[in-house]
Design a protein around this motif. Structure first.
Motif, PDB file in Angstrom:
ATOM      1  N   THR A   1       0.877  -1.128   0.560  1.00 43.86           N
ATOM      2  CA  THR A   1       0.376   0.192   0.167  1.00 43.86           C
ATOM      3  C   THR A   1       0.841   1.632   0.446  1.00 43.86           C
ATOM      4  OG1 THR A   1      -0.471   0.363   2.330  1.00 43.86           O
ATOM      5  CG2 THR A   1      -1.756  -1.091   1.599  1.00 43.86           C
ATOM      6  N   ILE A   2       2.037   0.975   1.124  1.00 43.15           N
ATOM      7  CA  ILE A   2       3.248   2.450   0.268  1.00 43.15           C
ATOM      8  C   ILE A   2       3.254   3.093  -0.777  1.00 43.15           C
ATOM      9  CG2 ILE A   2       5.232   3.142   1.732  1.00 43.15           C
ATOM     10  CD1 ILE A   2       3.799   1.714   3.414  1.00 43.15           C
ATOM     11  N   GLY A   3       2.564   4.448  -0.666  1.00 42.51           N
ATOM     12  CA  GLY A   3       2.957   5.370  -1.866  1.00 42.51           C
ATOM     13  C   GLY A   3       2.123   5.180  -3.302  1.00 42.51           C
ATOM     14  N   ARG A   4       1.081   4.560  -3.008  1.00 42.78           N
ATOM     15  CA  ARG A   4      -0.040   4.479  -3.725  1.00 42.78           C
ATOM     16  C   ARG A   4      -0.892   4.851  -3.070  1.00 42.78           C
ATOM     17  NH1 ARG A   4      -1.192  -1.871  -4.522  1.00 42.78           N
ATOM     18  NH2 ARG A   4      -1.856  -1.076  -6.686  1.00 42.78           N
ATOM     19  N   SER A   5      -1.947   5.396  -4.209  1.00 41.73           N
ATOM     20  CA  SER A   5      -3.011   5.877  -4.165  1.00 41.73           C
ATOM     21  C   SER A   5      -4.562   5.246  -3.922  1.00 41.73           C
ATOM     22  CB  SER A   5      -4.137   6.955  -5.298  1.00 41.73           C
ATOM     23  OG  SER A   5      -4.440   5.745  -6.086  1.00 41.73           O
ATOM     24  N   LYS A   6      -5.644   5.799  -2.922  1.00 42.41           N
ATOM     25  CA  LYS A   6      -6.800   4.307  -2.134  1.00 42.41           C
ATOM     26  C   LYS A   6      -7.420   3.847  -3.393  1.00 42.41           C
ATOM     27  CE  LYS A   6      -8.104   7.045   1.514  1.00 42.41           C
ATOM     28  NZ  LYS A   6      -9.482   8.171   2.201  1.00 42.41           N
ATOM     29  N   ASP A   7      -7.344   4.436  -4.964  1.00 38.22           N
ATOM     30  CA  ASP A   7      -7.970   4.761  -5.820  1.00 38.22           C
ATOM     31  C   ASP A   7      -7.717   2.855  -6.348  1.00 38.22           C
ATOM     32  OD1 ASP A   7     -10.150   5.746  -5.199  1.00 38.22           O
ATOM     33  OD2 ASP A   7      -9.727   6.868  -6.651  1.00 38.22           O
ATOM     34  N   GLU A   8      -5.834   3.091  -5.855  1.00 35.37           N
ATOM     35  CA  GLU A   8      -4.735   2.100  -6.704  1.00 35.37           C
ATOM     36  C   GLU A   8      -5.342   0.585  -5.851  1.00 35.37           C
ATOM     37  OE1 GLU A   8      -1.601   4.338  -9.111  1.00 35.37           O
ATOM     38  OE2 GLU A   8      -1.731   4.023  -6.650  1.00 35.37           O
ATOM     39  N   ILE A   9      -5.383   1.137  -4.639  1.00 38.30           N
ATOM     40  CA  ILE A   9      -5.243   0.113  -3.824  1.00 38.30           C
ATOM     41  C   ILE A   9      -6.418  -0.985  -3.836  1.00 38.30           C
ATOM     42  CG2 ILE A   9      -4.833  -0.851  -1.290  1.00 38.30           C
ATOM     43  CD1 ILE A   9      -3.573   2.110  -1.031  1.00 38.30           C
ATOM     44  N   VAL A  10      -7.915   0.388  -3.721  1.00 33.93           N
ATOM     45  CA  VAL A  10      -8.715  -0.690  -3.828  1.00 33.93           C
ATOM     46  C   VAL A  10      -9.324  -1.831  -5.366  1.00 33.93           C
ATOM     47  CG1 VAL A  10     -11.619   0.025  -4.249  1.00 33.93           C
ATOM     48  CG2 VAL A  10     -10.079   1.101  -2.144  1.00 33.93           C
ATOM     49  N   ALA A  11      -8.264  -1.364  -5.817  1.00 27.44           N
ATOM     50  CA  ALA A  11      -8.593  -1.655  -7.323  1.00 27.44           C
ATOM     51  C   ALA A  11      -7.953  -3.013  -7.695  1.00 27.44           C
ATOM     52  CB  ALA A  11      -7.922  -0.163  -8.547  1.00 27.44           C
ATOM     53  N   ASP A  12      -6.899  -3.177  -6.159  1.00 23.42           N
ATOM     54  CA  ASP A  12      -5.846  -4.633  -6.456  1.00 23.42           C
ATOM     55  C   ASP A  12      -7.599  -5.380  -6.319  1.00 23.42           C
ATOM     56  OD1 ASP A  12      -3.938  -3.167  -6.545  1.00 23.42           O
ATOM     57  OD2 ASP A  12      -3.571  -3.777  -5.007  1.00 23.42           O
ATOM     58  N   VAL A  13      -8.162  -5.414  -5.004  1.00 21.70           N
ATOM     59  CA  VAL A  13      -8.889  -5.682  -4.997  1.00 21.70           C
ATOM     60  C   VAL A  13     -10.382  -6.078  -5.479  1.00 21.70           C
ATOM     61  CG1 VAL A  13     -10.707  -6.482  -2.574  1.00 21.70           C
ATOM     62  CG2 VAL A  13      -8.067  -5.301  -2.371  1.00 21.70           C
ATOM     63  N   PHE A  14     -10.915  -4.734  -5.563  1.00 20.11           N
ATOM     64  CA  PHE A  14     -12.790  -4.475  -6.833  1.00 20.11           C
ATOM     65  C   PHE A  14     -11.819  -4.198  -8.165  1.00 20.11           C
ATOM     66  CE2 PHE A  14     -13.851  -5.205  -2.647  1.00 20.11           C
ATOM     67  CZ  PHE A  14     -14.215  -6.582  -2.036  1.00 20.11           C
TER      68      PHE A  14
END
Length: 176
Positions: A49-62
Motif C-alpha cells: 500500500t505504500i506510496g499508492r493512492s486509495k483508488d489504486e489499492i481498492v482496484a487491487d481487490v475490486f
C-alpha cells in the motif's frame, strides 16, 4: 441505525459481486472515502500500500468497482454512468435518492439495468427529511415489488439475521 454495521454488509456484498461491474453511490465524498478506507483496512490489508493512492489499492481487490456521488449523475460523464450495466448497485444514504436534482437520473440508471442486477440500498432512516417520503418503498416499487409487497416491507432487511437477509432475491432496503 448509525453504527449498525451497514458498511460491513456492503463489504460482504462487494466480495460476492467482485467479478461484476459495481457502482457505489453516496451523497458525499466523505462517505465514499470511508468505504475505500474500510476496503483497504478490512479486505486488502496493509501489504503493498505504500506510496499508492486509495483508488489504486481498492482496484487491487475490486477492479470493477466505481465510486460516485449522487450529484455526479448530473455531470458531463453522467450518460456513461447511467447507461452502463452493473451487476451490483449500492445506494448509500438511501433517503437521499429522491432529491429532485438527481432523482430522475437515478431512476434512469435503475431503468437501464437487467433484471438480474442486485441493488442494495442502505440507510439509518428511509424517510426523506424534505417530505417524509419512504425512499426504500419508492425504490422497491421501481425494482418491481408490488405496492402491497413494498408496504409490507418484503424488501427490507430489518431486525433480520444477515443470513436471512442475503437469501432475498433483490435485497434493497437495509435498516439495521
Amino acid at each position: 441505525s448509525t453504527g449498525g454495521g451497514k458498511s460491513f454488509v456492503v463489504l460482504s456484498h462487494f466480495m460476492v459481486h467482485k467479478d461484476e461491474e459495481i457502482i457505489y453511490l453516496a451523497p458525499q465524498n466523505e462517505i465514499l472515502e470511508q468505504m475505500k478506507d474500510y476496503i483497504i483496512k478490512y479486505i486488502h490489508g496493509p501489504v503493498n500500500t505504500i506510496g499508492r493512492s486509495k483508488d489504486e489499492i481498492v482496484a487491487d481487490v475490486f477492479p470493477n468497482l466505481k465510486f460516485y456521488m449522487y450529484p455526479s449523475l448530473l455531470s458531463k460523464e453522467a450518460q456513461e454512468i447511467i447507461n452502463k450495466q452493473y451487476g451490483f448497485i449500492v445506494l448509500d444514504e438511501l433517503h437521499r435518492t429522491g432529491a429532485k436534482e438527481w432523482g430522475d437520473k437515478l431512476n434512469t440508471l435503475l431503468d437501464n439495468q437487467e433484471d438480474t442486477t442486485k441493488v442494495l440500498g442502505i440507510t439509518a432512516t428511509p424517510r426523506r427529511d424534505a417530505d417524509g417520503k419512504n425512499m426504500a418503498n419508492e425504490i422497491a416499487q421501481k425494482l418491481g415489488y408490488t405496492n402491497k409487497d413494498a408496504s409490507s416491507g418484503k424488501h427490507i432487511a430489518m431486525n433480520m439475521s444477515l443470513t436471512n437477509a442475503k437469501r432475498e432475491d433483490r435485497l434493497i432496503g437495509l435498516d439495521i
